[in-house]
Scaffold this active site. Structure first.
Site, PDB file in Angstrom:
ATOM      1  N   CYS A 195     -31.496 -21.636  -0.674  1.00 20.68           N
ATOM      2  CA  CYS A 195     -30.515 -20.938   0.183  1.00 20.68           C
ATOM      3  C   CYS A 195     -31.203 -19.680   0.695  1.00 20.68           C
ATOM      4  O   CYS A 195     -30.929 -18.577   0.235  1.00 20.68           O
ATOM      5  CB  CYS A 195     -29.262 -20.597  -0.601  1.00 20.68           C
ATOM      6  SG  CYS A 195     -28.581 -21.967  -1.579  1.00 20.68           S
ATOM      7  N   ALA A 196     -32.125 -19.826   1.637  1.00 19.10           N
ATOM      8  CA  ALA A 196     -33.185 -18.846   1.836  1.00 19.10           C
ATOM      9  C   ALA A 196     -32.900 -17.709   2.813  1.00 19.10           C
ATOM     10  O   ALA A 196     -33.548 -16.666   2.734  1.00 19.10           O
ATOM     11  CB  ALA A 196     -34.464 -19.564   2.270  1.00 19.10           C
ATOM     12  N   ALA A 197     -32.015 -17.889   3.806  1.00 15.77           N
ATOM     13  CA  ALA A 197     -31.826 -16.846   4.818  1.00 15.77           C
ATOM     14  C   ALA A 197     -31.240 -15.581   4.172  1.00 15.77           C
ATOM     15  O   ALA A 197     -30.484 -15.667   3.207  1.00 15.77           O
ATOM     16  CB  ALA A 197     -30.902 -17.356   5.918  1.00 15.77           C
ATOM     17  N   PRO A 198     -31.635 -14.404   4.688  1.00 13.75           N
ATOM     18  CA  PRO A 198     -32.485 -14.176   5.865  1.00 13.75           C
ATOM     19  C   PRO A 198     -33.992 -14.217   5.594  1.00 13.75           C
ATOM     20  O   PRO A 198     -34.783 -14.139   6.512  1.00 13.75           O
ATOM     21  CB  PRO A 198     -32.063 -12.774   6.320  1.00 13.75           C
ATOM     22  CG  PRO A 198     -31.676 -12.089   5.061  1.00 13.75           C
ATOM     23  CD  PRO A 198     -31.006 -13.131   4.214  1.00 13.75           C
ATOM     24  N   GLY A 199     -34.397 -14.318   4.313  1.00 14.25           N
ATOM     25  CA  GLY A 199     -35.816 -14.507   4.038  1.00 14.25           C
ATOM     26  C   GLY A 199     -36.457 -13.498   3.114  1.00 14.25           C
ATOM     27  O   GLY A 199     -37.648 -13.594   2.836  1.00 14.25           O
ATOM     28  N   GLY A 200     -35.694 -12.529   2.608  1.00 18.21           N
ATOM     29  CA  GLY A 200     -36.296 -11.544   1.723  1.00 18.21           C
ATOM     30  C   GLY A 200     -36.935 -12.153   0.498  1.00 18.21           C
ATOM     31  O   GLY A 200     -38.076 -11.853   0.140  1.00 18.21           O
ATOM     32  N   GLU A 227     -32.301 -23.384   4.806  1.00 16.18           N
ATOM     33  CA  GLU A 227     -31.047 -22.698   5.111  1.00 16.18           C
ATOM     34  C   GLU A 227     -30.128 -23.670   5.826  1.00 16.18           C
ATOM     35  O   GLU A 227     -30.521 -24.282   6.818  1.00 16.18           O
ATOM     36  CB  GLU A 227     -31.309 -21.457   5.972  1.00 16.18           C
ATOM     37  CG  GLU A 227     -30.070 -20.777   6.489  1.00 16.18           C
ATOM     38  CD  GLU A 227     -29.102 -20.361   5.384  1.00 16.18           C
ATOM     39  OE1 GLU A 227     -27.878 -20.567   5.562  1.00 16.18           O
ATOM     40  OE2 GLU A 227     -29.565 -19.843   4.333  1.00 16.18           O
ATOM     41  N   ARG A 267     -28.783 -18.849  11.048  1.00 14.66           N
ATOM     42  CA  ARG A 267     -29.434 -18.092   9.978  1.00 14.66           C
ATOM     43  C   ARG A 267     -30.820 -18.656   9.676  1.00 14.66           C
ATOM     44  O   ARG A 267     -31.723 -17.916   9.289  1.00 14.66           O
ATOM     45  CB  ARG A 267     -28.567 -18.095   8.720  1.00 14.66           C
ATOM     46  CG  ARG A 267     -27.371 -17.164   8.828  1.00 14.66           C
ATOM     47  CD  ARG A 267     -26.394 -17.345   7.670  1.00 14.66           C
ATOM     48  NE  ARG A 267     -27.011 -17.210   6.361  1.00 14.66           N
ATOM     49  CZ  ARG A 267     -27.280 -16.050   5.761  1.00 14.66           C
ATOM     50  NH1 ARG A 267     -27.007 -14.906   6.396  1.00 14.66           N
ATOM     51  NH2 ARG A 267     -27.808 -16.011   4.561  1.00 14.66           N
ATOM     52  N   CYS A 277     -24.972 -12.191  -6.005  1.00 16.46           N
ATOM     53  CA  CYS A 277     -24.763 -10.743  -5.891  1.00 16.46           C
ATOM     54  C   CYS A 277     -23.280 -10.452  -6.096  1.00 16.46           C
ATOM     55  O   CYS A 277     -22.658  -9.720  -5.330  1.00 16.46           O
ATOM     56  CB  CYS A 277     -25.262 -10.205  -4.542  1.00 16.46           C
ATOM     57  SG  CYS A 277     -24.525 -10.976  -3.089  1.00 16.46           S
TER      58      CYS A 277
END
Length: 452
Positions: free
Chosen positions: A108-113, A132, A137, A230
């Site tokens: 679930c990678a976006a936005p990429g941090g 993603e 996104r 989060c």
């Protein structure tokens, strides 16, 4: 204005610590970023980005900065020298701890941090699959992979269940930074606050269980999976992990180092039901310099079924004859060889990672390093190639001051002298784009869509 039902639950969870927790919302959050270790050594990067003073303890390359430093407006940001990332959000990728040569999935990678953080740990070796589900996104994710100069990332746009069928027991390590109710970001995100509801928590927990099921199917025997959110909601954190472990006896929780301000997972029922949940990690905003986060490090037993090393086969790449223009450009302008296989998407040429799985049937946004466009009898280099290269990798360079870089980023031409042709443009030693010298004018090839 925090939701009353949220506050009631947090008071019940935290007891004596509740007042400290509530007080932290009266303070501004901490600002942080992570230097791009693909661009150089951490010490050198931290010295060059001179407003970095204090390191984030749990994340290599992570640093705090002051809000008045405004790193997002600095040319180094466009050069991919760093990624602005919340400090607690750096923890999941740090605990996944990939190494060069592994097959790694950010589901679930976006936005990429977190993807770019994983890429730094991998050092350009191995395969990093960044997925993603939301198309828009996914485009943002692909753009950040490009900005950070990452060469070995495959960016996809699929539902986790689809990938689970395509990549059974394939990955060495998987990160599931699950979509959640976002309670841990209330101090930073008004949107998360507005969307909060008990119903949303229930919906998120259900979705997280489905995502974890898909991730479990894609992890090889002996592999590691880090699950993170989060949010503070136990239903999405300990509840999700406890339910998963009950249904998957081939998985167990790994003990992981807890830094100052981190605590173990919370026992939700009788301790005998799931005592190992204390091995999970909670990050609290009243205990450390970061927002609220939860993570759990899961290991898959070695006795699990063997993985499928190359599902559907591997991409073979095209013959050198099909990219003659690139070979001529490389000979004329570059100092470094490019070993590996190439693939074409229309007239676009990419360098693909070694042992890239077959791409047929996949929705691919980026299949590796974008080299450029194959045009009739000539090659036009891609912006991604510029951000991957270092000044010492090319024959022609033009290094700019910060003031000159701002003019370049706005699309202006620059005065220059030298042999005509392509130049790698850099700012204080970090590549930022391409220019093409004609006469005494450096024509600007910074992408129009990125210009400031």
């Amino acid at each position: 204005m925090l939701p009353e039902r949220f506050l009631d639950r947090m008071k019940s969870l935290l007891g004596e610590e509740y007042t400290d927790f509530l007080t932290c919302y009266d303070r501004p959050g901490y600002q942080s970023l992570r230097v791009n270790l693909l661009k150089g050594q951490e010490k050198d990067l931290a010295e060059k980005v001179n407003f970095l003073k204090e390191a984030v303890p749990w994340a290599k390359g992570g640093y705090y900065y002051r809000s008045e430093d405004k790193p997002g407006r600095h040319p180094f940001h466009e050069a991919g020298v760093y990624y602005i990332q919340e400090a607690s959000a750096m923890a999941p990728a740090a605990y996944l701890a990939p190494v060069p040569g592994e097959r790694v999935l950010d589901l679930c990678a976006a936005p990429g941090g977190k993807s770019t953080q994983l890429a730094c740990a991998m050092g350009g070796r191995g395969i990093l699959v960044c997925n993603e589900i939301h198309p828009q996104r996914a485009k943002i994710l692909s753009g950040n992979i490009e900005r950070m100069g990452i060469e070995n990332a495959l960016v996809l746009n699929h539902e986790p269940a689809f990938l689970a069928k395509r990549f059974p027991a394939y990955f060495d390590k998987i990160l599931v930074d699950a979509p959640c109710s976002g309670e841990g970001m209330f101090r930073k995100s008004q949107e998360a606050l507005k969307e909060w509801s008990p119903e949303n928590i229930t919906m998120c927990a259900r979705r997280q269980r489905d995502i974890l099921e898909s991730a479990a199917a894609m992890l090889r025997a002996g592999g590691r999976l880090v699950y993170s959110t989060c949010t503070f909601a136990p239903e999405e954190d300990e509840g999700t992990i406890s339910g998963f472990l009950r249904e998957h006896p081939e998985f167990y929780l790994e003990e992981a180092k807890k830094y100052q301000g981190m605590t173990g997972g919370m026992i939700l029922g009788p301790k005998a039901d799931m005592p190992e949940i204390e091995k999970a990690i909670r990050l609290w905003p009243h205990k450390l310099k970061g927002e609220g986060h939860f993570l759990a490090c899961l290991k898959k037993e070695e006795k699990s079924p063997d993985g499928v090393l190359s599902p559907g086969g591997e991409e073979k790449g095209i013959s050198p004859k099909e990219c003659r223009e690139w070979a001529e450009f490389r000979e004329e302008y570059l100092k470094i060889p490019f070993s590996g296989s190439y693939i074409r998407f229309g007239d676009q040429l990419y360098l693909i990672p070694e042992k890239m799985p077959l791409l047929t049937g996949l929705k691919v946004l980026r299949p590796g390093l974008h080299l450029g466009t194959l045009k009739k009898n000539r090659f036009e280099p891609a912006h991604a190639l510029a951000l991957f290269l270092k000044p010492e990798d090319v024959k022609n360079t033009l290094d700019l001051s910060l003031a000159q870089a701002e003019r370049y980023l706005s699309g202006q031409t620059l005065p220059a002298e030298g042999e005509k042709g392509w130049y790698l443009i850099s700012v204080e030693g970090y590549s930022i784009g391409w220019g093409k010298l004609s006469g005494s004018v450096m024509k600007n090839h910074y992408p129009k869509g990125l210009r400031i």
